[in-house]
Design a protein around this motif. Structure first.
Motif, PDB file in Angstrom:
ATOM      1  N   GLN A   1     -92.496  48.021  79.940  1.00 13.43           N
ATOM      2  CA  GLN A   1     -93.615  48.710  79.862  1.00 13.43           C
ATOM      3  C   GLN A   1     -94.127  48.972  81.120  1.00 13.43           C
ATOM      4  O   GLN A   1     -94.888  49.958  81.538  1.00 13.43           O
ATOM      5  CB  GLN A   1     -94.523  47.901  78.859  1.00 13.43           C
ATOM      6  N   THR A   2     -94.397  48.007  81.917  1.00  9.95           N
ATOM      7  CA  THR A   2     -94.874  47.838  83.418  1.00  9.95           C
ATOM      8  C   THR A   2     -94.135  49.099  84.131  1.00  9.95           C
ATOM      9  O   THR A   2     -94.938  49.887  84.959  1.00  9.95           O
ATOM     10  CB  THR A   2     -94.765  46.518  84.066  1.00  9.95           C
ATOM     11  N   LEU A   3     -92.880  48.998  84.113  1.00 13.57           N
ATOM     12  CA  LEU A   3     -92.321  50.045  85.025  1.00 13.57           C
ATOM     13  C   LEU A   3     -92.429  51.289  84.609  1.00 13.57           C
ATOM     14  O   LEU A   3     -92.652  52.289  85.290  1.00 13.57           O
ATOM     15  CB  LEU A   3     -90.708  49.831  84.917  1.00 13.57           C
ATOM     16  N   LEU A   4     -92.568  51.662  82.964  1.00 18.08           N
ATOM     17  CA  LEU A   4     -92.988  52.799  82.489  1.00 18.08           C
ATOM     18  C   LEU A   4     -94.465  53.352  83.061  1.00 18.08           C
ATOM     19  O   LEU A   4     -94.495  54.555  83.537  1.00 18.08           O
ATOM     20  CB  LEU A   4     -92.922  53.047  81.186  1.00 18.08           C
ATOM     21  N   GLU A   5     -95.190  52.557  83.204  1.00 11.99           N
ATOM     22  CA  GLU A   5     -96.542  52.946  83.779  1.00 11.99           C
ATOM     23  C   GLU A   5     -96.472  53.172  85.293  1.00 11.99           C
ATOM     24  O   GLU A   5     -97.325  54.047  85.709  1.00 11.99           O
ATOM     25  CB  GLU A   5     -97.441  51.511  83.459  1.00 11.99           C
ATOM     26  N   VAL A   6     -95.967  52.264  85.960  1.00 15.02           N
ATOM     27  CA  VAL A   6     -95.654  52.488  87.308  1.00 15.02           C
ATOM     28  C   VAL A   6     -95.165  54.127  87.623  1.00 15.02           C
ATOM     29  O   VAL A   6     -95.312  54.748  88.538  1.00 15.02           O
ATOM     30  CB  VAL A   6     -94.864  51.543  88.026  1.00 15.02           C
ATOM     31  N   GLU A   7     -93.886  54.253  86.748  1.00 21.56           N
ATOM     32  CA  GLU A   7     -93.357  55.739  86.825  1.00 21.56           C
ATOM     33  C   GLU A   7     -94.337  56.630  86.537  1.00 21.56           C
ATOM     34  O   GLU A   7     -94.248  57.977  87.173  1.00 21.56           O
ATOM     35  CB  GLU A   7     -92.178  55.561  85.999  1.00 21.56           C
ATOM     36  N   GLU A   8     -95.003  56.631  85.609  1.00 19.38           N
ATOM     37  CA  GLU A   8     -96.001  57.811  85.253  1.00 19.38           C
ATOM     38  C   GLU A   8     -97.117  57.918  86.308  1.00 19.38           C
ATOM     39  O   GLU A   8     -97.284  59.232  86.719  1.00 19.38           O
ATOM     40  CB  GLU A   8     -96.817  57.497  83.879  1.00 19.38           C
ATOM     41  N   LYS A   9     -97.441  56.989  86.959  1.00 15.05           N
ATOM     42  CA  LYS A   9     -98.411  57.367  88.077  1.00 15.05           C
ATOM     43  C   LYS A   9     -97.729  57.217  89.522  1.00 15.05           C
ATOM     44  O   LYS A   9     -98.273  58.391  90.171  1.00 15.05           O
ATOM     45  CB  LYS A   9     -99.060  55.794  88.444  1.00 15.05           C
ATOM     46  N   TYR A  10     -96.758  56.915  89.696  1.00 18.86           N
ATOM     47  CA  TYR A  10     -95.891  57.097  90.915  1.00 18.86           C
ATOM     48  C   TYR A  10     -94.602  57.375  90.703  1.00 18.86           C
ATOM     49  O   TYR A  10     -93.542  56.544  90.600  1.00 18.86           O
ATOM     50  CB  TYR A  10     -95.949  55.858  91.562  1.00 18.86           C
ATOM     51  N   PRO A  11     -94.326  58.858  90.308  1.00 16.97           N
ATOM     52  CA  PRO A  11     -93.164  59.238  90.011  1.00 16.97           C
ATOM     53  C   PRO A  11     -91.822  58.877  91.050  1.00 16.97           C
ATOM     54  O   PRO A  11     -91.922  58.737  92.273  1.00 16.97           O
ATOM     55  CB  PRO A  11     -92.960  60.739  90.141  1.00 16.97           C
ATOM     56  N   SER A  12     -90.885  58.346  90.694  1.00 17.15           N
ATOM     57  CA  SER A  12     -89.516  57.862  91.444  1.00 17.15           C
ATOM     58  C   SER A  12     -89.706  56.396  91.706  1.00 17.15           C
ATOM     59  O   SER A  12     -88.598  55.591  91.955  1.00 17.15           O
ATOM     60  CB  SER A  12     -89.259  58.565  92.515  1.00 17.15           C
ATOM     61  N   LEU A  13     -90.713  55.688  91.530  1.00 13.31           N
ATOM     62  CA  LEU A  13     -90.878  54.285  92.106  1.00 13.31           C
ATOM     63  C   LEU A  13     -90.648  53.454  90.887  1.00 13.31           C
ATOM     64  O   LEU A  13     -89.861  52.489  91.142  1.00 13.31           O
ATOM     65  CB  LEU A  13     -92.500  54.052  92.464  1.00 13.31           C
ATOM     66  N   GLY A  14     -90.955  53.796  89.847  1.00 13.03           N
ATOM     67  CA  GLY A  14     -90.545  52.783  88.576  1.00 13.03           C
ATOM     68  C   GLY A  14     -89.116  52.873  88.424  1.00 13.03           C
ATOM     69  O   GLY A  14     -88.610  51.851  88.192  1.00 13.03           O
ATOM     70  N   ARG A  15     -88.574  54.144  88.397  1.00 14.11           N
ATOM     71  CA  ARG A  15     -87.033  54.355  88.458  1.00 14.11           C
ATOM     72  C   ARG A  15     -86.296  53.678  89.591  1.00 14.11           C
ATOM     73  O   ARG A  15     -85.180  52.985  89.353  1.00 14.11           O
ATOM     74  CB  ARG A  15     -86.610  55.720  88.390  1.00 14.11           C
TER      75      ARG A  15
END
Length: 389
Positions: free
Chosen positions: A346-360
């Motif tokens: 869930q943390t990574l999904l939130e990060v990806e939504e705000k900063y595309p490609s970072l969570g991935r």
């Protein structure tokens, strides 16, 4: 008669031994010279912490002779002055390409190691909230469950400061402790000169301090410590890897250091140490050995010499192990925000939504296995959303 003579000789030898021990404790001899050969690794870590400028306040202490000998081996063999193995293994992940670099930088290792001590209050609050949430879940299943030491994943985002140049360290109490300790050492060394005119302790202390400052001021320290490009436009994530609770993210704004370079900078530097550096290290080692030989000639007021060395090694130990903030290593950061959930996904999904490609980019590190179907769909949805934006 023979037993009587044996008894007398035994008593005489016992008295001689007691006298020698008493004399050694009153005026210890050769102890300082032996101690100078111990603790070289402590001196090396203290130098790694503070070196990089014209004035490096790592004090004269036990261990300097051992350090300079090892420095010669390092300069000739590994072609390095800075430690080549960080004391906190970690990884640097490029937030755009997902490229992972095993860290070889001493300062990045220390920044990750000491994150709990310098992290923002919002990160500490988030950690507390996650642990409390997780503990409540555990107690719902087992009322006697203990509070977990860690849970979930926390991603703290920072941005390089614009008004402060990267690569220029900010002075802290650890730095200034060296200046204070040097003054204290010189004060102690002055006492026998004031009381009895014995200048040997003061002379050795002054000579040792000059040699210590000269060793720490070599330009090569700065070249190795910040072996990277500046004005970076990439996003970086620093983490101990899968299983760790924290990720430090440094955004791109064109003002910070290239962390990817820095992580492998010492490894990729020109392997040829300047001949002047080798000559300097060799010359300094010769002078340290000469100082060691000179110290063996001190027979009076030796406790003052031991006090000088003892004060110095205490400062070295403090400097070598003390936690420091990123700005003390020339990496000036400004807190932006923090993400955190009891579930790492869930943390990574939130990060990806705000900063595309970072969570991935972080996904493969924290979830190296196969994802569930619903998770794959969620990530694909975020990718499509990022493309539309």
């Amino acid at each position: 008669m023979a037993p009587l003579l044996t008894t007398i000789n035994t008593i005489s030898n016992s008295s001689t031994t007691s006298g020698e021990l008493k004399t050694q404790w009153i005026q210890p001899t050769d102890v300082f010279t032996v101690l100078l050969l111990l603790g070289g690794d402590i001196v090396g870590k203290a130098l790694a912490q503070l070196a990089g400028g014209r004035f490096t306040p790592v004090t004269f202490s036990f261990g300097w002779v051992a350090y300079t000998v090892s420095a010669i081996v390092s300069a000739v063999g590994e072609n390095k002055l800075m430690p080549t193995n960080p004391d906190c293994p970690c990884k640097i992940i490029n937030g755009r390409s997902g490229y992972v670099v095993e860290n070889m930088s001493w300062i990045l290792g220390r920044i990750v190691r000491d994150f709990d001590s310098w992290s923002n209050s919002a990160t500490k609050k988030k950690r507390h909230e996650i642990l409390e949430t997780r503990w409540a879940e555990l107690k719902s299943k087992d009322p006697l469950a203990k509070r977990p030491a860690k849970a979930g994943l926390i991603v703290t985002v920072y941005s390089p400061k614009i008004k402060i140049s990267a690569g220029i360290p900010e002075r802290d109490i650890i730095y200034w402790s060296g200046v204070f300790t040097m003054f204290l050492q010189l004060t102690v060394a002055t006492i026998p000169f004031t009381l009895s005119g014995d200048w040997s302790i003061l002379g050795i202390t002054v000579a040792g301090t000059i040699l210590a400052l000269t060793t720490g001021s070599l330009p090569r320290w700065k070249e190795e410590k910040w072996a990277c490009r500046t004005h970076s436009n990439d996003v970086y994530a620093l983490t101990k890897g899968n299983g760790s609770q924290n990720v430090i993210v440094i955004l791109a704004n064109g003002h910070g250091l290239n962390i990817e370079d820095l992580a492998m900078g010492q490894r990729d530097m020109d392997s040829t140490v300047q001949s002047t550096t080798r000559a300097s290290i060799l010359g300094l080692s010769i002078f340290w050995v000469l100082l060691l030989i000179t110290a063996t000639g001190v027979k009076l007021n030796t406790w003052f010499l031991l006090a000088v060395g003892g004060i110095g090694i205490l400062q070295n130990i403090f400097v070598a192990g003390a936690p420091r903030r990123p700005e003390n290593f020339g990496i000036h950061l400004e807190y932006v925000e923090v993400f955190g959930c009891p579930k790492a996904m869930q943390t990574l999904l939130e990060v990806e939504e705000k900063y595309p490609s970072l969570g991935r980019a972080l996904l493969s590190e924290f979830f190296p296995g196969k994802l569930r179907c619903d998770e794959i769909e969620t990530w694909e949805g975020l990718s499509e959303k990022a493309k539309q934006v």
